[in-house]
Write an enzyme that holds these catalytic residues in place. Structure first.
Site, PDB file in Angstrom:
ATOM      1  N   VAL A  63     -15.608  26.073  -3.253  1.00 30.06           N
ATOM      2  CA  VAL A  63     -15.142  24.812  -2.666  1.00 30.06           C
ATOM      3  C   VAL A  63     -14.192  24.054  -3.585  1.00 30.06           C
ATOM      4  O   VAL A  63     -13.501  23.125  -3.135  1.00 30.06           O
ATOM      5  CB  VAL A  63     -16.321  23.902  -2.260  1.00 30.06           C
ATOM      6  CG1 VAL A  63     -17.121  24.529  -1.133  1.00 30.06           C
ATOM      7  CG2 VAL A  63     -17.194  23.553  -3.458  1.00 30.06           C
ATOM      8  N   SER A 140     -27.492  12.403  -4.986  1.00 30.19           N
ATOM      9  CA  SER A 140     -28.720  12.638  -5.736  1.00 30.19           C
ATOM     10  C   SER A 140     -29.289  11.292  -6.132  1.00 30.19           C
ATOM     11  O   SER A 140     -28.583  10.271  -6.131  1.00 30.19           O
ATOM     12  CB  SER A 140     -28.409  13.465  -6.993  1.00 30.19           C
ATOM     13  OG  SER A 140     -29.504  13.495  -7.896  1.00 30.19           O
ATOM     14  N   TYR A 153     -22.956  14.892 -14.699  1.00 30.21           N
ATOM     15  CA  TYR A 153     -23.577  15.100 -13.390  1.00 30.21           C
ATOM     16  C   TYR A 153     -23.711  13.778 -12.643  1.00 30.21           C
ATOM     17  O   TYR A 153     -23.349  13.658 -11.464  1.00 30.21           O
ATOM     18  CB  TYR A 153     -24.952  15.752 -13.567  1.00 30.21           C
ATOM     19  CG  TYR A 153     -25.686  15.995 -12.274  1.00 30.21           C
ATOM     20  CD1 TYR A 153     -25.308  17.036 -11.431  1.00 30.21           C
ATOM     21  CD2 TYR A 153     -26.770  15.203 -11.894  1.00 30.21           C
ATOM     22  CE1 TYR A 153     -25.988  17.272 -10.238  1.00 30.21           C
ATOM     23  CE2 TYR A 153     -27.452  15.429 -10.714  1.00 30.21           C
ATOM     24  CZ  TYR A 153     -27.054  16.466  -9.884  1.00 30.21           C
ATOM     25  OH  TYR A 153     -27.730  16.695  -8.706  1.00 30.21           O
ATOM     26  N   ALA A 155     -21.991  11.109 -13.062  1.00 28.46           N
ATOM     27  CA  ALA A 155     -20.657  10.636 -12.678  1.00 28.46           C
ATOM     28  C   ALA A 155     -20.218  11.260 -11.361  1.00 28.46           C
ATOM     29  O   ALA A 155     -19.661  10.582 -10.492  1.00 28.46           O
ATOM     30  CB  ALA A 155     -19.652  10.957 -13.783  1.00 28.46           C
ATOM     31  N   LYS A 157     -22.141  12.453  -8.961  1.00 32.09           N
ATOM     32  CA  LYS A 157     -22.990  12.052  -7.842  1.00 32.09           C
ATOM     33  C   LYS A 157     -22.813  10.580  -7.482  1.00 32.09           C
ATOM     34  O   LYS A 157     -22.918  10.199  -6.310  1.00 32.09           O
ATOM     35  CB  LYS A 157     -24.454  12.386  -8.151  1.00 32.09           C
ATOM     36  CG  LYS A 157     -24.726  13.887  -8.213  1.00 32.09           C
ATOM     37  CD  LYS A 157     -24.336  14.592  -6.918  1.00 32.09           C
ATOM     38  CE  LYS A 157     -24.680  16.060  -6.907  1.00 32.09           C
ATOM     39  NZ  LYS A 157     -24.351  16.712  -5.623  1.00 32.09           N
ATOM     40  N   ILE A 186     -36.626  18.027  -5.923  1.00 32.34           N
ATOM     41  CA  ILE A 186     -36.753  19.000  -4.835  1.00 32.34           C
ATOM     42  C   ILE A 186     -36.962  20.391  -5.422  1.00 32.34           C
ATOM     43  O   ILE A 186     -36.310  20.786  -6.392  1.00 32.34           O
ATOM     44  CB  ILE A 186     -35.493  18.992  -3.944  1.00 32.34           C
ATOM     45  CG1 ILE A 186     -35.188  17.576  -3.446  1.00 32.34           C
ATOM     46  CG2 ILE A 186     -35.671  19.947  -2.768  1.00 32.34           C
ATOM     47  CD1 ILE A 186     -36.270  16.930  -2.614  1.00 32.34           C
TER      48      ILE A 186
END
Length: 253
Positions: A63, A140, A153, A155, A157, A186
């Site tokens: 992606v 998240s 990470y 930043a 999200k 999760i």
């Protein structure tokens, strides 16, 4: 149960595992036709076998590549003639590093997948969406509150939420909704705490009021709701799926 999505086409990125896989199976159970991509085609193929009775289009897609995304979206239109709902689920989970120990390569990997990937897919799909269509994007709990040693990470999200809220404003007048899910702890194969096991898993279980990990299926249920008619007045919403999270620096999702 009525097949609410019998005549709908749902595009799902990161469909090969975890939340993407669970959402694929959920949407298939509701009658949707599926356009599925993942960077790992073998995983994608295995998921496809779990829902053999619905029309599907599969492709291995990175992606972070606008060219690969555009090709996938175009081939989806060639097959189905439309796209009704988009689940931007592809992402890279964090590895905990002090910021000074991170690298440009690590920055590029997380930003290009978690953020640029959402941008690429959203931009490519917009021209084909009509009134009643919707996006659901994965952020998240780390997109709502900071986590030590996960600055990059977090930043990405946080940025997914800001990007999504802007899309809600831009696309809402066209009848196209954009909402966000923010999963907590999760039980997915790429969850850093699950990989560590032992005490890390126990810390995650004790990190929310329900005292357990969530399941990908529990997130998929919320995604299906956000795509459906029952959420028709929800636009720009962030839905936390975390069991009642406590303040913690433990890794999420």
């Amino acid at each position: 149960m009525a097949l609410e999505f019998q005549d709908k086409v749902v595009l799902i990125t990161g469909a090969g595992s975890g939340i993407g896989r669970a959402t694929t199976i959920k949407m298939a159970s509701l009658g949707a036709s599926l356009a599925l991509c993942d960077i790992n085609y073998d995983s994608l193929s295995n998921v496809s076998k779990s829902c053999p009775s619905v029309p599907k289009h599969l492709d291995d897609v990175d992606v972070s590549s606008s060219q690969e995304v555009s090709k996938f979206v175009s081939s989806t239109i060639d097959k189905f003639g439309k796209i009704d709902h988009v689940f931007n689920c592809a992402g890279v989970n964090p590895t905990s590093y002090p910021l000074e120990d991170t690298t440009e390569e690590y920055w590029d990997k997380l930003v290009n997948t978690n953020l640029k990937g959402v941008y690429n897919v959203t931009k490519a799909c917009i021209p084909y969406l009509k009134d009643g269509a919707s996006f659901v994007n994965v952020s998240s709990i780390s997109g709502i509150r900071g986590s030590a040693q996960q600055a990059i990470y977090c930043a990405t999200k946080f940025a997914v939420i800001g990007f999504s809220k802007c899309m809600a404003l831009e696309l809402g007048p066209k009848g196209i909704r954009t909402n966000i899910v923010a999963p907590g702890y999760i039980d997915t194969p790429t969850n850093a705490g699950i990989v560590k096991g032992g005490e890390a898993v126990e810390r995650m279980k004790n990190g929310n009021a329900l005292g357990r990990l969530g399941t990908p299926e529990e997130v998929a249920d919320v995604v299906a709701f956000l795509f459906g008619e029952a959420s028709r007045y929800m636009n720009g919403a962030v839905v936390e799926i975390d069991g009642g999270i406590k303040m913690s620096s433990t890794t999420s999702k």
